[in-house]
Each structure stands twice: as structure tokens, then as C-alpha cells.
Design an enzyme around this catalytic site. Structure first.
Site: not given
Ligand code: CP
Ligand code: NVA
Length: 311
Positions: A106, A133, A136, A228, A269, A297
Site C-alpha cells: 500500500r 484500490h 476493495q 468515499d 469503503c 475485505r
Molecule cells: N477501505 C480501506 O482500504 O480501509 P483501510 O484504509 O483502513 O485499509
Molecule cells: N480514496 C481513499 C480510499 C481509502 C480506503 C484514500 O486513498 O485515502
């Protein structure tokens, strides 16, 4: 379906059938776990979890999913390794590939997760980048399938920042799986032309449709409304500007009413900034499904690891 050895970097790399297979495998693993049955398909496997950005769900999903299947997860936070500053991504990838059987990443650049896959020689899974992502989306679609029994033909509206990782990945997934997908966003936050063109081609094959609009009336008939955060991780300095721009696109009861349906579901999400992209009342009314989505998830990420690395 054989996905062994494959990386999971973006849904663009996966066919409709492969995505459906991962969702169905997740449903199966979920049903088994509810009966107290876990597997051993990752027995003897070590998984590296690289996080340049914070995470609750994704980190916990990889950790629990891996341990449920008998594997060992190792968390490598941004201060634990020197990825990309003192040690190149290519060298880090070659080291981790000698010790680990799979790598989750990530972080910021999509290019980093692609390099990790290219140089490590083991399956690499995208746990979120600025661009995509993909894990997700599997959880979102499993949740939609649980609610409606099918995915094809559903009217699915995403409202808010229409060019972030979630909007991009939902558009790819929806267009591959035959949903009628709408991005409702101000013009300055519409997704890139190139990706829209690609997704319109996918949608043509799957009998889905893609609509990009700034008209709130587009939610009419929606089976699900998704939003989101207005500032993704790394964009915190843009908060004031985004709030001003996106306020009309908030998911509130008036917007839910505009669907003209009383069974429209709300998805997010998470994490959610209540009062911004969604009101507290809408969030709480739909909390059961939103937290099913969060739980999913784990089952879907487990499915990705089992399918690409499991015995
Ligand atoms: N939805 C999601 O990716 O959550 P986190 O940022 O907590 O991993
Ligand atoms: N768009 C958000 C998604 C979090 C799961 C981010 O990148 O922070």
C-alpha cells in the site's frame, strides 16, 4: 480457474470470469469461516505487508486472512524499511522475493507496486495506491451480491471525488462485470479520459454502461449509492477546497430520496468523514451493510491470496 503465481495490481489485468471467480471463492471462504472452518492453503508461506500509508481494514484483512490459512504475515511499515529512498524499489523487491512467498503493497505510486511485481518474482497484491484500490472492489461487489443476489444490470452510482483510486477501480470493476455505473462529480474531478474510454470498451462487452455526470438527478433508479472521502491519504491540505467543491455531492437523505426507490443501499469503503461525504443519519441507517462490506475485505483478500498463492 487457475490464478496461481499471478499478481493483483489492477482489475484491468483480470477477466470478467476471473473477477467473478474471486468473489465466489470469497463467499465460499466466508461461509466456511462462519462454520468455524479455516484452511491451510498458505501453510509454510510467508507474506510481507508493506505499508507506506496507514490502514485499518486492509492491514487487518491481510493479517487475519493469511493466519486463517496457516501463513505468516510480516508487517513492514514506512519507518521499518528504506523502500525507495535509501534502497531502491528494485533491490527491495529482489530481497523480499528471496524471503517471502507473496508481497502486499500500500502506498503512493502505482509504479512502485508494478516494480515490486516485476523484480520480486512472487505474487504482489495492491493494497491501495493513488491510482487504484482493486481489493476493495472485490469486497464491494461481494456485498452487492449478498444484497441483490447478482451484479449484472445493477444501477450503481458513485458520488464525490470522481478521479480517485476508488472511482477508478469501481469504474473498471463495474464495466467488466456488466453494471450500469455512474460517476456523479463536479467536472474538475471527473476521471481521466483514457480510463473512461477503456472502461466504455469493457462495458460494451459486458452489456454494462458508464455515465459521467454532475447532475444529481442521475441517482434516479440507483440500487446502490457509494461514496468515499473527499481528501484521499496525502491530499489533506486540499480539505477546504474539496469541501466547498463537493458539498452538493454529499450523500444525505435528500439524495437517497432522489433514487425514487426505498431499497437503495449505501456503501462506503471507509474510513468515513461523517458530515462531509455522508451525513451521520444516512450512514447509521445503512451501517449494517457498510460493516458487512468492511468484513468482506477480509474474505475477499483471503480469496486473492488463496487463489494466487495457496496450495
Ligand atoms: N477501505 C480501506 O482500504 O480501509 P483501510 O484504509 O483502513 O485499509
Ligand atoms: N480514496 C481513499 C480510499 C481509502 C480506503 C484514500 O486513498 O485515502
Amino acid at each position: 480457474m487457475n490464478l496461481k503465481g499471478r499478481s493483483f495490481l489492477t482489475l484491468k489485468d483480470f477477466s470478467t470470469e476471473e473477477i467473478e471467480y474471486l468473489i465466489d471463492l470469497a463467499a465460499d471462504l466466508k461461509a466456511k469461516k462462519k462454520q468455524g472452518i479455516t484452511g491451510s492453503s498458505l501453510k509454510g508461506k510467508n507474506i510481507a505487508l508493506i505499508f507506506e500509508k496507514p490502514s485499518t481494514r486492509t492491514r487487518c484483512a491481510f493479517t487475519v486472512g493469511c493466519i486463517d490459512e496457516g501463513g505468516h504475515p510480516e508487517y513492514l511499515g514506512k519507518d521499518d524499511i528504506q523502500l525507495g529512498y535509501k534502497e531502491s524499489v528494485e533491490d527491495t523487491a529482489r530481497v523480499l522475493g528471496r524471503m517471502f512467498d507473496g508481497i502486499e503493497f500500500r502506498g503512493f505510486k502505482q509504479e512502485t507496486v508494478e516494480k515490486l511485481a516485476k523484480y520480486s518474482g512472487v505474487p504482489v497484491w495492491n493494497g491501495l495506491t493513488d491510482s487504484y484500490h482493486p481489493t476493495q472492489i472485490l469486497a464491494d461487489f461481494l456485498t452487492l451480491k449478498e444484497q441483490f443476489g447478482h451484479l449484472k444490470g445493477l444501477h450503481f452510482v458513485y458520488t464525490g471525488d470522481g478521479r480517485n483510486n476508488m472511482a477508478n477501480s469501481l469504474m473498471i470493476g463495474s464495466s467488466k462485470l456488466g453494471l450500469h455505473f455512474t460517476i456523479l462529480a463536479p467536472k474538475s474531478l471527473w476521471p481521466g479520459e483514457e480510463l473512461v474510454t477503456l472502461c466504455k470498451a469493457y462495458a460494451k462487452d459486458s452489456q454494462g454502461t458508464i455515465t459521467i455526470t454532475d447532475e444529481l438527478e442521475a441517482v434516479k433508479g440507483a440500487d446502490a449509492i457509494y461514496t468515499d472521502v473527499w481528501c484521499s491519504m496525502g491530499e489533506e491540505a486540499l480539505a477546504a477546497e474539496r469541501i466547498a467543491l463537493l458539498k452538493p455531492f454529499q450523500v444525505n437523505q435528500q439524495l437517497m430520496d432522489k433514487t425514487g426507490k426505498d431499497n437503495t443501499i449505501f456503501l462506503h469503503c471507509l474510513p468515513a468523514v461523517k458530515g462531509n461525504e455522508v451525513t451521520e443519519d444516512v450512514f447509521e441507517k445503512h451501517a449494517d451493510v457498510v460493516f458487512d462490506e468492511a468484513e468482506n475485505r477480509m474474505h475477499t483478500i483471503k480469496a486473492v491470496m488463496v487463489a494466487t498463492l495457496g496450495n
